[in-house]
Enzyme design. Structure first.
Site, PDB file in Angstrom:
ATOM      1  N   ASP A  10       8.463  50.792  62.672  1.00  0.00           N
ATOM      2  CA  ASP A  10       7.287  51.129  61.893  1.00  0.00           C
ATOM      3  C   ASP A  10       7.496  50.546  60.488  1.00  0.00           C
ATOM      4  O   ASP A  10       8.582  50.067  60.152  1.00  0.00           O
ATOM      5  CB  ASP A  10       7.049  52.650  61.866  1.00  0.00           C
ATOM      6  CG  ASP A  10       5.594  52.972  61.558  1.00  0.00           C
ATOM      7  OD1 ASP A  10       5.144  54.071  61.895  1.00  0.00           O
ATOM      8  OD2 ASP A  10       4.905  52.088  60.988  1.00  0.00           O
TER       9      ASP A  10
HETATM   10  C1  GLC Z   1       1.929  52.621  59.382  1.00  0.00           C
HETATM   11  C2  GLC Z   1       1.857  53.565  60.550  1.00  0.00           C
HETATM   12  C3  GLC Z   1       1.766  52.877  61.880  1.00  0.00           C
HETATM   13  C4  GLC Z   1       0.984  51.589  61.717  1.00  0.00           C
HETATM   14  C5  GLC Z   1       1.813  50.672  60.864  1.00  0.00           C
HETATM   15  C6  GLC Z   1       1.098  49.347  60.566  1.00  0.00           C
HETATM   16  O1  GLC Z   1       2.844  53.088  58.450  1.00  0.00           O
HETATM   17  O2  GLC Z   1       2.865  54.541  60.651  1.00  0.00           O
HETATM   18  O3  GLC Z   1       1.147  53.778  62.799  1.00  0.00           O
HETATM   19  O4  GLC Z   1       0.733  50.998  62.974  1.00  0.00           O
HETATM   20  O5  GLC Z   1       2.212  51.264  59.633  1.00  0.00           O
HETATM   21  O6  GLC Z   1      -0.042  49.574  59.815  1.00  0.00           O
END
Ligand code: GLC
Length: 740
Positions: free
Chosen positions: A281
């Site tokens: 993430d």
């Molecule tokens: C964010 C979220 C995740 C998302 C990613 C890209 O922090 O936790 O769910 O897909 O970053 O935006």
């Protein structure tokens, strides 16, 4: 026999039956040409520069240079035929011309947005959910997107956690079925189709169990609970061929998910034999330093790659550290080969090596912008996601010829708010969104009058608009209140310690109620809210979530009866925050309260009733459904037999309607304690007024299995309650014996 030898010969050289190289062969060949730096580059993902969905680290010039050097494998938040083509051209300047993957959060629709995911779950309609993702994928792919960071399949029992809005609620079975429908919708006819995108099961794992419902907080639980409640949607996703996984920010039992060998290597890539790739993430690899699990970027990169994280989203440690770690002998080259290989495999499967620009197509993009068919579907999906919580005196549906209607509340004329959180692909062209006011206006008779007063702001203490709102209400024959929480008060990093209506909305409601006018309350939220006064004093209440582009029309279709609401709550609604976590599939304890008000020497609070305000699976209809003739094929079964359970559901009211018939079981005794109820099936059935439907379910021993204290997944002989009903509290029960 010759054909077998022929095929064997080809496969020995990695050829398929047509003499073409297999993807594995192509990947192996490409890896053999790549430098260590180029392989590490495939494991790097940066965000685009227009907006960030995390703590942005912007150095766009440097990123563009790295793309040209083949040191970037993927970009997120880059979209549009033109923009993706421009970035892809940069990658084509690199030595091996390896194309980029473009990822984006396509969470509940793309250009056409649909209800927030928790609202979608309230539809309990897998067909609608799958269709919505099919549309989202078609639109996103037309905008050059290869990969969506969805479905979010985190089970969540705590409505203080803002991200409940993007999941399917508290139940493992419902969340698993919905996750599978989403993956099917996204990946459609298969990777490489121009209207399919790679899906991504996230956030692996147990992110929804953050202590205190506080986002990014720690998760600590038994492995048994992890396997029983939080992992099944991910296992099902892996088995269904979801293209990718995304891990989670949280630590699990002391080890950050990003480097958690138990879940990412032993389970996902080991026992589950998963062949896709895992993206971290946003920044979660680098965040192992503040976690206190890595002393620096070098150790963070080492722990992450050994822990099974294949791609580094925005923490920027893989590019700088992986080559070093391999050269220093701290990480075997095979782990980099494995990770880069998994990523390249997806690029081949998406056809990007054949044509890196195949998804970047202005004509297709134009066709998928403001698509009327998609909007029409969105309108239906919105109305099917609404939950009717109360309808005392059958105030609803309203007549379209009612003389004067007053719409009062901060969301009435809002447009963008109807998208809820995670609608980043939407450009701010408000004329595309149907406000609640417009939706009602569109359907009211031309001789009727629609008044409007904002009444208050979403989230402050300003009561200066109350007087005008009260005067407006006094002029009306019926008042429609639109209250709740701000649309950006649920979502990522939006945990709330107190989950009532925000600002002074409840005070406004009480002032309007003093006028004595009949009130219909519509609640807008991305999570369960606490609204006890309204629930006890307002005669008609609908839970509208945030319904997307066609919100106003969806709402009006329900208010005026074009659609009879059939939604059911995917989460228990607590009476107070003190009751959280509260969920239907709890254990019985040794001193269960037998009634909602029993207190003495039982598992209860001395100052609060025991049940939730509204239970899991709850939702009313404009019509009445009666359950009768529950029949089991047998009261005693042995071994691998099948139990058939049926019930007759009759529509005894005045409207055609849809009912979600829910099947629960209870294993009365086990080698570990078992929940008082477990959802094992549901069917949404349309029944015309005056008609009846026999609804049938099948159960096998597979449905009785659970994880014991040694993590064996099996079932035991014993007595089971089989329950059918309209929600998790209102069921008919029959007992059976099932022996191995
Ligand atoms: C964010 C979220 C995740 C998302 C990613 C890209 O922090 O936790 O769910 O897909 O970053 O935006």
């Amino acid at each position: 026999m010759k054909r077998v030898y022929f095929l064997l010969a080809f496969s020995a050289f990695g050829m398929n039956a047509y003499g073409q190289k297999t993807v594995d062969q192509k990947v192996a060949e490409l890896l053999s040409k790549m430098t260590l730096e180029e392989k590490a580059g495939q494991m790097v993902q940066y965000s685009g520069f227009e907006y960030a969905t995390g703590p942005q680290q912007s150095n766009s010039a440097a990123v563009l240079e790295e793309i040209k050097k083949g040191k970037v494998g993927s970009m997120l938040n880059v979209a549009g035929a033109e923009e993706t083509k421009a970035f892809q051209k940069l990658a084509q300047q690199s030595r091996l011309k390896i194309p980029l993957l473009f990822g984006q959060d396509v969470i509940h629709g793309y250009r056409t947005t649909f209800p927030v995911n928790l609202g979608q779950a309230a539809s309990w309609d897998l067909g609608l959910i799958e269709r919505s993702e099919r549309i989202a994928a078609t639109e996103a792919a037309a905008y050059g997107i290869h990969w969506t960071f969805a479905p979010m399949v985190d089970v969540a029992r705590d409505p203080r956690w803002g991200r409940v809005m993007e999941g399917s609620g508290e139940d493992t079975y419902l969340g698993t079925q919905i996750g599978l429908a989403r993956i099917k919708g996204f990946q459609g006819r298969g990777l490489g189709s121009l209207d399919a995108v790679m899906a991504c099961a996230k956030h692996f794992a147990a992110y929804g169990a953050a202590v205190g419902g506080r986002d990014y907080n720690s998760v600590d639980m038994s492995l048994r609970q992890l396997h029983e409640i939080y992992l099944p949607p991910f296992k099902a996703a892996a088995d269904a061929g979801v293209a990718t996984f995304m891990n989670s920010f949280n630590d699990i039992n002391g080890i950050p998910a990003t480097a958690n060998q138990y879940i990412q290597r032993n389970l996902l890539k080991g026992k589950w034999n998963y062949k896709g790739f895992v993206v971290s993430d946003w920044g979660s690899i680098g965040e192992m330093i503040p976690h206190g699990y890595a002393k620096d970027a070098n150790e963070a990169a080492q722990r992450a790659i050994l822990g099974g994280s294949d791609m580094d989203m925005e923490s920027r440690v893989y590019m700088t550290e992986l080559p070093k770690l391999v050269k220093e002998g701290k990480v075997e080259a095979k782990w980099v080969d494995d990770a880069a290989g998994r990523i390249l495999t997806k690029k081949f499967e998406m056809g990007l090596f054949d044509d890196p620009y195949r998804f970047s197509n202005e004509k297709r993009q134009k066709e998928q912008t403001n698509n009327p068919e998609h909007r029409k579907f969105g309108r239906e999906f919105g109305s099917k996601s609404i939950v009717l919580l109360k309808n005392q005196g059958n105030i609803l549906p309203l007549s379209k010829t009612v003389k004067t209607v007053a719409l009062i509340g901060p969301f009435g004329k809002e447009t963008v708010a109807n998208h809820g959180f995670w609608s980043i692909a939407f450009k701010d062209d408000n004329q595309r969104i149907v406000s609640q006011y417009d939706g009602i206006k569109n359907q009211l008779d031309k001789n009727s009058t629609l008044l409007y007063a904002k009444g208050c702001n979403t989230d402050d203490q300003d009561k200066s608009m109350f007087a005008e709102a009260v005067e407006t209400a006094k002029k009306a024959d019926v008042v429609i209140m639109t209250l709740g929480e701000g649309h950006a008060m649920s979502g990522e990093a939006k945990s709330r310690s107190s989950i009532g209506f925000s600002g002074v909305q409840e005070d406004l409601l009480k002032e309007i109620a003093k006028t004595g006018k009949p009130i219909v309350l519509m609640i807008n939220a991305g999570r369960p809210l606490i609204f006890n006064w309204a629930a006890d004093n307002i005669p008609a209440i609908t839970y509208n979530w945030w319904l997307g582009t066609e919100a106003g029309n969806s709402i009006a279709d329900v208010l005026f009866g074009a659609v009879n609401p059939g939604g059911k709550l995917p989460m228990s609604f607590p009476r107070t925050e003190g009751q959280i976590p509260i969920y239907y599939n709890h254990y019985n304890t040794g001193r269960p309260a037998k009634t909602n008000t029993e207190r003495n020497y039982v598992s209860a609070y001395i100052d609060l009733d025991n049940d939730p305000k509204f239970p899991f699976g709850y939702g009313l209809s404009y019509t009445d459904f009666k359950y009768s003739d529950m029949v089991l094929s047998s009261a005693s079964l042995k071994g691998n037999q099948t139990l058939t359970v049926s019930v007759t559901v009759s529509n005894t009211g005045k409207y055609d309607g849809e009912e979600v018939v829910q099947l629960y079981i209870r294993d009365l005794f086990g080698k570990v304690v078992r929940p008082v109820k477990e959802l094992k099936g549901f069917q949404k059935v349309a029944i015309k007024k005056g008609e009846s439907r026999k609804v049938e379910f099948k159960l096998t021993p597979e449905d009785l299995k659970f994880f014991d204290d040694e993590l064996n997944f099996d079932w035991e002989s014993g007595e089971f309650d089989i329950m059918l009903g309209t929600n998790s509290q209102n069921v008919q029960t029959k007992r059976i014996i099932w022996t191995q």
